[in-house]
Write a protein that holds these residues in place. Structure first.
Motif, PDB file in Angstrom:
ATOM      1  N   ASN A 134       7.477   1.409  -8.374  1.00 16.38           N
ATOM      2  CA  ASN A 134       6.560   0.300  -8.553  1.00 16.38           C
ATOM      3  C   ASN A 134       5.200   0.656  -7.976  1.00 16.38           C
ATOM      4  OD1 ASN A 134       5.765  -2.594  -8.968  1.00 16.38           O
ATOM      5  ND2 ASN A 134       7.996  -2.825  -9.126  1.00 16.38           N
ATOM      6  N   SER A 135       4.162   0.235  -8.658  1.00 19.32           N
ATOM      7  CA  SER A 135       2.809   0.485  -8.203  1.00 19.32           C
ATOM      8  C   SER A 135       2.332  -0.647  -7.302  1.00 19.32           C
ATOM      9  CB  SER A 135       1.873   0.671  -9.406  1.00 19.32           C
ATOM     10  OG  SER A 135       1.894  -0.466 -10.247  1.00 19.32           O
ATOM     11  N   GLN A 136       1.124  -0.494  -6.784  1.00 19.57           N
ATOM     12  CA  GLN A 136       0.647  -1.398  -5.742  1.00 19.57           C
ATOM     13  C   GLN A 136       0.238  -2.756  -6.314  1.00 19.57           C
ATOM     14  OE1 GLN A 136      -1.650   1.232  -2.693  1.00 19.57           O
ATOM     15  NE2 GLN A 136      -1.378   2.454  -4.530  1.00 19.57           N
ATOM     16  N   ALA A 137       0.420  -3.791  -5.495  1.00 25.30           N
ATOM     17  CA  ALA A 137       0.466  -5.176  -5.961  1.00 25.30           C
ATOM     18  C   ALA A 137      -0.809  -5.672  -6.630  1.00 25.30           C
ATOM     19  CB  ALA A 137       0.822  -6.089  -4.795  1.00 25.30           C
ATOM     20  N   SER A 138      -0.614  -6.211  -7.811  1.00 27.57           N
ATOM     21  CA  SER A 138      -1.663  -6.915  -8.548  1.00 27.57           C
ATOM     22  C   SER A 138      -0.995  -7.671  -9.687  1.00 27.57           C
ATOM     23  CB  SER A 138      -2.705  -5.932  -9.111  1.00 27.57           C
ATOM     24  OG  SER A 138      -3.681  -6.604  -9.887  1.00 27.57           O
ATOM     25  N   ILE A 139      -1.572  -8.803 -10.064  1.00 21.36           N
ATOM     26  CA  ILE A 139      -1.127  -9.489 -11.262  1.00 21.36           C
ATOM     27  C   ILE A 139      -2.345  -9.799 -12.119  1.00 21.36           C
ATOM     28  CG2 ILE A 139       0.860 -10.507 -10.084  1.00 21.36           C
ATOM     29  CD1 ILE A 139      -0.588 -13.172 -10.115  1.00 21.36           C
ATOM     30  N   ALA A 140      -2.098 -10.100 -13.386  1.00 21.42           N
ATOM     31  CA  ALA A 140      -3.149 -10.524 -14.301  1.00 21.42           C
ATOM     32  C   ALA A 140      -2.778 -11.896 -14.840  1.00 21.42           C
ATOM     33  CB  ALA A 140      -3.306  -9.527 -15.451  1.00 21.42           C
ATOM     34  N   VAL A 141      -3.774 -12.789 -14.939  1.00 11.52           N
ATOM     35  CA  VAL A 141      -3.530 -14.145 -15.436  1.00 11.52           C
ATOM     36  C   VAL A 141      -4.487 -14.439 -16.582  1.00 11.52           C
ATOM     37  CG1 VAL A 141      -2.668 -14.975 -13.213  1.00 11.52           C
ATOM     38  CG2 VAL A 141      -5.092 -15.202 -13.754  1.00 11.52           C
ATOM     39  N   SER A 142      -4.026 -15.286 -17.508  1.00  9.28           N
ATOM     40  CA  SER A 142      -4.844 -15.631 -18.669  1.00  9.28           C
ATOM     41  C   SER A 142      -4.555 -17.056 -19.108  1.00  9.28           C
ATOM     42  CB  SER A 142      -4.554 -14.670 -19.831  1.00  9.28           C
ATOM     43  OG  SER A 142      -5.264 -15.056 -21.004  1.00  9.28           O
ATOM     44  N   GLY A 171       0.810  -1.213   0.000  1.00  8.38           N
ATOM     45  CA  GLY A 171       0.000   0.000   0.000  1.00  8.38           C
ATOM     46  C   GLY A 171       0.843   1.262   0.000  1.00  8.38           C
ATOM     47  N   GLY A 172       0.535   2.181  -0.900  1.00  8.74           N
ATOM     48  CA  GLY A 172       1.293   3.417  -1.033  1.00  8.74           C
ATOM     49  C   GLY A 172       2.259   3.404  -2.185  1.00  8.74           C
ATOM     50  N   GLY A 173       2.687   2.197  -2.626  1.00  7.33           N
ATOM     51  CA  GLY A 173       3.598   2.098  -3.752  1.00  7.33           C
ATOM     52  C   GLY A 173       5.000   2.573  -3.428  1.00  7.33           C
ATOM     53  N   VAL A 174       5.842   2.584  -4.447  1.00  9.57           N
ATOM     54  CA  VAL A 174       7.224   3.074  -4.333  1.00  9.57           C
ATOM     55  C   VAL A 174       7.490   4.043  -5.479  1.00  9.57           C
ATOM     56  CG1 VAL A 174       9.665   2.429  -4.392  1.00  9.57           C
ATOM     57  CG2 VAL A 174       8.029   0.950  -3.218  1.00  9.57           C
ATOM     58  N   ILE A 187       5.477  -5.577  -1.543  1.00 10.81           N
ATOM     59  CA  ILE A 187       6.700  -5.203  -0.829  1.00 10.81           C
ATOM     60  C   ILE A 187       6.584  -3.746  -0.379  1.00 10.81           C
ATOM     61  CG2 ILE A 187       9.211  -5.090  -0.991  1.00 10.81           C
ATOM     62  CD1 ILE A 187       8.703  -6.945  -3.597  1.00 10.81           C
ATOM     63  N   ASN A 188       6.696  -3.521   0.910  1.00  7.71           N
ATOM     64  CA  ASN A 188       6.501  -2.181   1.457  1.00  7.71           C
ATOM     65  C   ASN A 188       7.667  -1.263   1.106  1.00  7.71           C
ATOM     66  OD1 ASN A 188       4.567  -0.684   3.075  1.00  7.71           O
ATOM     67  ND2 ASN A 188       6.244  -0.383   4.526  1.00  7.71           N
ATOM     68  N   ASN A 189       7.394   0.044   1.029  1.00 10.95           N
ATOM     69  CA  ASN A 189       8.454   1.010   0.705  1.00 10.95           C
ATOM     70  C   ASN A 189       9.541   1.058   1.781  1.00 10.95           C
ATOM     71  OD1 ASN A 189       7.852   3.520   2.587  1.00 10.95           O
ATOM     72  ND2 ASN A 189       5.889   2.827   1.790  1.00 10.95           N
TER      73      ASN A 189
END
Length: 309
Positions: A37-45, A12-15, A276-278
């Motif tokens: 880096n932006s806040q955690a998410s992935i995309a799957v297909s 949360g908050g990003g880097v 991963i936290n800042n």
């Protein structure tokens, strides 16, 4: 083929975090923009055409803009390849991005009943109209097959499982909209490509690695795992707050009870930290923490990294 795109890897908050002047955030703003880096998410297909998000981060709009896999199909006025969102918890950095998906494109939210209850209790999520956005309850240890918007199969089978954790931080000391049962607030996912049998584990939040989790992850080809803090008390030591990793429901990377030690020697093929936290010094490529992490076979991903299994 099972395709995975890392949309963001930060907590949360990003880097850099907007109001933080710690060593990592200073480096990200100045000499080391590569660690932004932006806040955690992935995309799957399962087909490379239709995609499912694992959590919807507050940075979702910019993540979609940066990921060509998630762009609207050329020549179509309104379209999105995002077929659904699978929520592993109800934290702000997992659900806020849903509000950026309110422009009448059809998709499905898959979440445990406890997390769906959180969404239902907050009327701001009513902007996701029911005629476009279905909400489907998922259960622990019961596989489900997410569907495409037209109802056809996605080619993926997903099994949610309980991991050690806590309820959303903003609910501490309050009555949980989903009731007092302990299971359901924090889930891991096993995502299987049905045609090939290839699979990945995704665990965005985890407070402890027990023997059951080790057994589950043994010999997995790919694991994304909670990497919030390097050491449990790092935010306190750095003067950034009064919370420990454990109090927030996150295991440390290091130490005898940390993720690196606990998940060593169980045959995992590829190990990648997310969320991963800042405050975590492992963001810095030249740090001792980063060198230790990489020596033990772990990775910190860059935004946009794609893996094909």
């Amino acid at each position: 083929m099972l395709r995975i795109v890392v949309l963001g890897a930060a907590a949360g908050g990003g880097v850099p975090q907007w109001n933080c002047g710690c060593a990592v955030c200073r480096a990200a703003r100045t000499d080391h923009p590569e660690i932004r880096n932006s806040q955690a998410s992935i995309a799957v297909s399962g087909d490379g055409i239709h995609w499912f998000l694992i959590n919807a981060s507050p940075d979702l709009r910019q993540q979609v803009t940066r990921a060509p896999q998630l762009h609207p199909r050329p020549g179509v006025l309104r379209h999105s390849p995002i077929a659904g969102v699978i929520l592993t918890n109800g934290e702000i950095d997992a659900v806020t991005g849903l509000l950026s998906m309110r422009e009448s494109s059809p998709f499905t939210i898959y979440a445990h009943a406890k997390v769906l209850a959180i969404l239902k209790s907050n009327s701001i999520f009513d902007v996701l109209k029911e005629e476009n956005v279905r909400r489907v309850s998922i259960d622990v240890d019961i596989p489900f097959m997410p569907q495409l918007p037209d109802g056809s199969p996605s080619g993926l089978e997903i099994t949610p499982f309980a991991v050690s954790g806590t309820s959303a931080w903003y609910l501490r000391g309050k009555e949980h909209p989903g009731g007092s049962a302990s299971t359901g607030d924090t889930l891991g996912l096993k995502i299987v490509h049905q045609a090939s049998g290839k699979y990945v584990y995704v665990i965005m939040a985890c407070a402890d690695v027990d023997e059951a989790l080790k057994t589950r992850l043994r010999d997995a080809p790919l694991v994304f795992f909670d990497g919030t803090v390097w050491r449990d008390d790092e935010m306190i030591r750095a003067g950034l707050g009064d919370k420990t990793g454990q109090s927030m429901g996150h295991i440390a990377m290091s130490g005898e009870s940390g993720a690196i030690k606990q998940l060593a020697d169980i045959g995992i093929g590829r190990k990648i930290f997310l969320h991963i936290n800042n405050s975590n010094p492992a963001w810095l490529h030249a740090s001792q923490e980063r060198q230790t992490l990489e020596r033990e076979g772990w990775e910190i991903p860059a935004e946009g990294m794609e893996i094909v299994l």
